[in-house]
Design an enzyme around this catalytic site. Structure first.
Site, mmCIF file in Angstrom:
data_model
loop_
_atom_site.group_PDB
_atom_site.id
_atom_site.type_symbol
_atom_site.label_atom_id
_atom_site.label_comp_id
_atom_site.label_asym_id
_atom_site.label_seq_id
_atom_site.Cartn_x
_atom_site.Cartn_y
_atom_site.Cartn_z
ATOM 1 N N ILE A 149 0.826 -1.207 0.000
ATOM 2 C CA ILE A 149 0.000 0.000 0.000
ATOM 3 C C ILE A 149 0.864 1.262 0.000
ATOM 4 C CG2 ILE A 149 -1.961 -1.084 1.123
ATOM 5 C CD1 ILE A 149 -0.985 0.216 3.739
ATOM 6 N N ALA A 151 5.404 2.534 -0.347
ATOM 7 C CA ALA A 151 6.818 2.160 -0.439
ATOM 8 C C ALA A 151 7.663 3.375 -0.139
ATOM 9 C CB ALA A 151 7.132 1.611 -1.827
ATOM 10 N N ALA A 152 8.633 3.231 0.762
ATOM 11 C CA ALA A 152 9.525 4.331 1.133
ATOM 12 C C ALA A 152 10.973 3.876 0.968
ATOM 13 C CB ALA A 152 9.240 4.777 2.560
ATOM 14 N N SER A 153 11.887 4.720 1.448
ATOM 15 C CA SER A 153 13.302 4.441 1.210
ATOM 16 C C SER A 153 13.801 3.207 1.947
ATOM 17 C CB SER A 153 14.140 5.658 1.607
ATOM 18 O OG SER A 153 13.928 5.981 2.965
ATOM 19 N N GLY A 155 11.632 0.630 3.351
ATOM 20 C CA GLY A 155 10.813 -0.566 3.235
ATOM 21 C C GLY A 155 9.454 -0.256 2.645
ATOM 22 N N GLN A 156 8.595 -1.266 2.621
ATOM 23 C CA GLN A 156 7.237 -1.055 2.128
ATOM 24 C C GLN A 156 6.249 -1.803 3.003
ATOM 25 O OE1 GLN A 156 8.296 -2.163 -1.839
ATOM 26 N NE2 GLN A 156 7.351 -4.189 -1.707
ATOM 27 N N VAL A 157 4.980 -1.378 2.938
ATOM 28 C CA VAL A 157 3.961 -1.863 3.874
ATOM 29 C C VAL A 157 2.868 -2.618 3.122
ATOM 30 C CG1 VAL A 157 2.261 -1.198 5.613
ATOM 31 C CG2 VAL A 157 4.425 0.044 5.445
ATOM 32 N N LYS A 171 5.255 -4.343 7.696
ATOM 33 C CA LYS A 171 6.320 -3.564 7.059
ATOM 34 C C LYS A 171 7.511 -4.484 6.786
ATOM 35 C CE LYS A 171 7.436 0.567 8.707
ATOM 36 N NZ LYS A 171 8.118 1.646 9.484
ATOM 37 N N ASP A 305 8.896 12.576 13.154
ATOM 38 C CA ASP A 305 8.483 12.569 11.749
ATOM 39 C C ASP A 305 6.957 12.538 11.624
ATOM 40 O OD1 ASP A 305 8.821 12.553 9.006
ATOM 41 O OD2 ASP A 305 9.042 10.382 8.870
#
Length: 633
Positions: A149, A151-153, A155-157, A171, A305
């Site tokens: 759902i 994606a970041a630097s 990992g992804q969820v 995650k 954050d």
């Protein structure tokens, strides 16, 4: 296929076992694998060098003085960092909070740097889950959606369910991330060391900055650490029914896989959707601001954050916090120092404010503060004209960035994260309320801490806030108490007790004397009025000279009209929920105060002195003689 997946999932042996940031170990590892280093150097240094040559050319030709050209170069730098991968993205985000290193135009562009990257293969993600948790996905979960759902630097969820049907968010870390991060940190650290040794204009310790970044990134990569952060955060805010934190499923969590409760909510910035759910966005923003301030000033453990994706409005009216990879701590001394700095800012005491920046670690002890004080005055004076509650935090921060870049400031890591957190929070709030001011929302919290906290340094700051020289400023006390009253958590009993503690503290000796003198004046006036009334009932030949011809003086003042008492009662009566019995039940405590007995002695002494003056001046002296003496004078 399985061999390929296994190879893609794992870093090479030495780095795979590196679970905390250690520059010496990283240097040893890559010194023994020069081929990896050379390949990555080619991928990173060539584009960086080309950009720097372009900037140098613009500087030499004078084109960099053009605001449009400078902005274009800043955007190019930001875009390049995004292209170079996770470590460079994190480095850019860290630099976006360092006005002492980065010029303002680049600072602004770096603040927009996002860490969203293309998703990696879901087959790899499932293989990572199976490898880390020791069983295939279908044995561990009831279901797991085929595509992520987000994606970041790092990992992804994925959304999924447990075997019992409870919804979860899973995650999964990017394959090979630890190797890529450590290799890039090694390169960036060596670039920083070269710049520190060869570029004299750079004041800050860039190597220390990279080491701090490396420590934080390694903490983010360790999902056990994030799980502990979430549990600690939940414990600290368990008393607040309006704050939600996802539960962590430890049995389905590893260093590279994190399984937590799925929170079904809507981003705060989607106003229409939040309102359609029956939740007031402004109320949630206020909850978020108060929670952030409590994290910062009470717990010293805060979410660094809070971007829109990490704050959700839930259907039941709670505010959900997500993603606890980036947390930070602030010592009690630093928290007290921040409140003290706000006091000096409100009082426009820029000399004391500059010294606060020394005690907070922004400036070295040996720095000459003389040129910094007028710079502060220039930045803050205009912003304070409408009061601290209307101050534009982003605009002031931008102006302050110029001062920090010009003078020898070094921004402590905790402060950089605080600024990032507050600016992000203000940005979210502005989507809800265009007139929102983060300092205006924060000031009631500062006020409550000043009035309720028994910390000796904050007691001293309260005195600084309320006195101008030796003069007690009732308007400041009123502003402070009424601001604190805006806090839902305000404890009226505690506030009154702290006010009495302050009144009978050594620091409030001047205020007590003001109260004694005002009471003596008032009782003297009341006694003189009574004496006049009795005197006029005497036969004229028996009246003393001072009462022979004077007209009766009507004076309806009484003890409660003594200015300090009147002012205090006026302020307290404006508080929601205030009742007179809150004061009367504290009479036994007041009567046992040693300083109250001393005040009584001083009051008797003051009345005796005034009575002697009255006797000579107003009773025994003929009014005509008094007029002649006044005329002669």
């Amino acid at each position: 296929m399985e061999t390929l997946k296994s190879r893609e999932l794992s870093d090479f042996l030495e780095v795979a076992g590196l679970n905390s940031y250690d520059p010496a170990t990283i240097t040893r590892i890559y010194a023994g694998h020069p081929q990896r280093l050379l390949r990555r150097l080619w991928q990173t240094l060539v584009p960086i060098a080309l950009l720097l040559l372009g900037v140098l050319s613009d500087k030499i030709s004078g084109r960099l003085k053009n605001a449009v050209v400078a902005r274009q170069r800043a955007k190019q730098a930001s875009n390049l960092l995004a292209e170079l991968g996770p470590a460079f993205i994190k480095a850019g985000q860290a630099l976006s909070t360092r006005p002492d290193i980065v010029p303002p135009v680049l600072l602004e562009e770096l603040s927009r740097l996002q860490d969203q990257l293309p998703a990696f293969s879901s087959d790899l993600a499932r293989a990572c889950i199976a490898e880390d948790l020791g069983a295939p996905v279908h044995e561990l979960f009831g279901s797991l959606e085929p595509e992520p759902i987000s994606a970041a630097s790092l990992g992804q969820v994925y959304r999924g369910t447990l075997k019992d049907g409870r919804a979860v968010a899973v995650k999964v870390q990017r394959p090979g991330l630890r190797e890529q991060i450590t290799l890039d940190l090694y390169i960036v650290r060596n670039i920083a060391a070269w710049l520190k040794s060869n570029i004299g204009l750079i004041r800050s310790d860039l190597v220390a900055l990279i080491d701090e970044l490396g420590k934080r990134v390694f903490e983010e990569m360790d999902y056990y650490n994030e799980a502990s952060n979430a549990e600690n955060f939940a414990k600290l805010h368990a008393h607040n029914a309006r704050i939600a934190v996802p539960a962590i499923y430890r049995e389905l969590t590893s260093r590279r896989v994190l399984t937590m409760e799925w929170m079904e909510g809507i981003k705060l910035t989607r106003l229409d959707a939040v309102q359609a759910m029956g939740v007031d966005p402004e109320e949630l923003v206020e909850i978020g601001v108060n929670c952030s301030l409590q994290q910062l000033l009470e717990h010293g453990f805060f979410h660094a954050d809070p971007h829109p994706g990490n704050l959700l409005a839930l259907p039941d009216g709670r505010l959900a916090y997500l993603d606890f990879g980036m947390m930070s701590e602030v010592t009690r001394e630093s928290r007290t120092g921040l409140i003290r700095a706000v006091v000096h800012l409100v009082n426009k005491n820029f000399d004391a404010l500059s010294k606060d920046f020394v005690s907070l670690g922004f400036l070295a002890q040996e720095v000459n503060l003389a040129p910094i004080v007028p710079a502060f005055e220039q930045v803050f004076s205009q912003a304070l004209e409408k009061g601290v509650s209307r101050m534009d935090f982003k605009a002031v921060t931008d102006d302050l960035s110029g001062v920090m870049y010009k003078f020898p400031f070094q921004v402590p890591p905790y402060y950089a994260l605080i600024i990032r957190s507050l600016i992000t929070l203000e940005g979210i709030a502005l989507t809800v309320d265009r007139d929102f001011k983060i300092l205006g929302a924060a000031y009631p919290y500062f006020a409550r801490r000043l009035l309720e906290d028994s910390d000796p340094d904050l007691r001293k700051s309260l005195k600084e806030m309320l006195f101008e020289g030796e003069i007690f400023k009732w308007s400041r006390l009123e502003n402070l108490i009424l601001s604190a009253a805006k806090q839902q958590q305000l404890d009226l009993n505690s506030l009154i007790d702290q006010t009495l503690d302050f009144l009978f503290s050594p620091k409030a000796g001047v205020l007590r004397m003001q109260l004694v003198n005002a009471a003596a004046d008032q009782l003297d006036a009341a006694g003189w009025q009574l004496f006049q009334r009795i005197g006029r009932r005497l036969p004229k030949q028996l009246r003393p000279p001072g009462l022979q011809n004077s007209a009766a003086v009507v004076n309806s003042n009484h003890l409660l009209s003594i200015e300090p008492i009147r002012e205090l009662l006026s302020i307290l009566n404006k508080l929601p929920g205030f009742e007179a019995q809150l004061l009367t039940k504290r009479l036994p405590r007041l009567l046992n105060e040693p300083d109250l007995r001393e005040m009584g002695f001083e009051l008797a002494k003051g009345l005796a002195e005034r009575s002697v003056v009255r006797l000579v001046r107003d009773v025994l002296t003929d009014p005509k003689l008094k007029l002649q003496l006044n005329a002669a004078a």
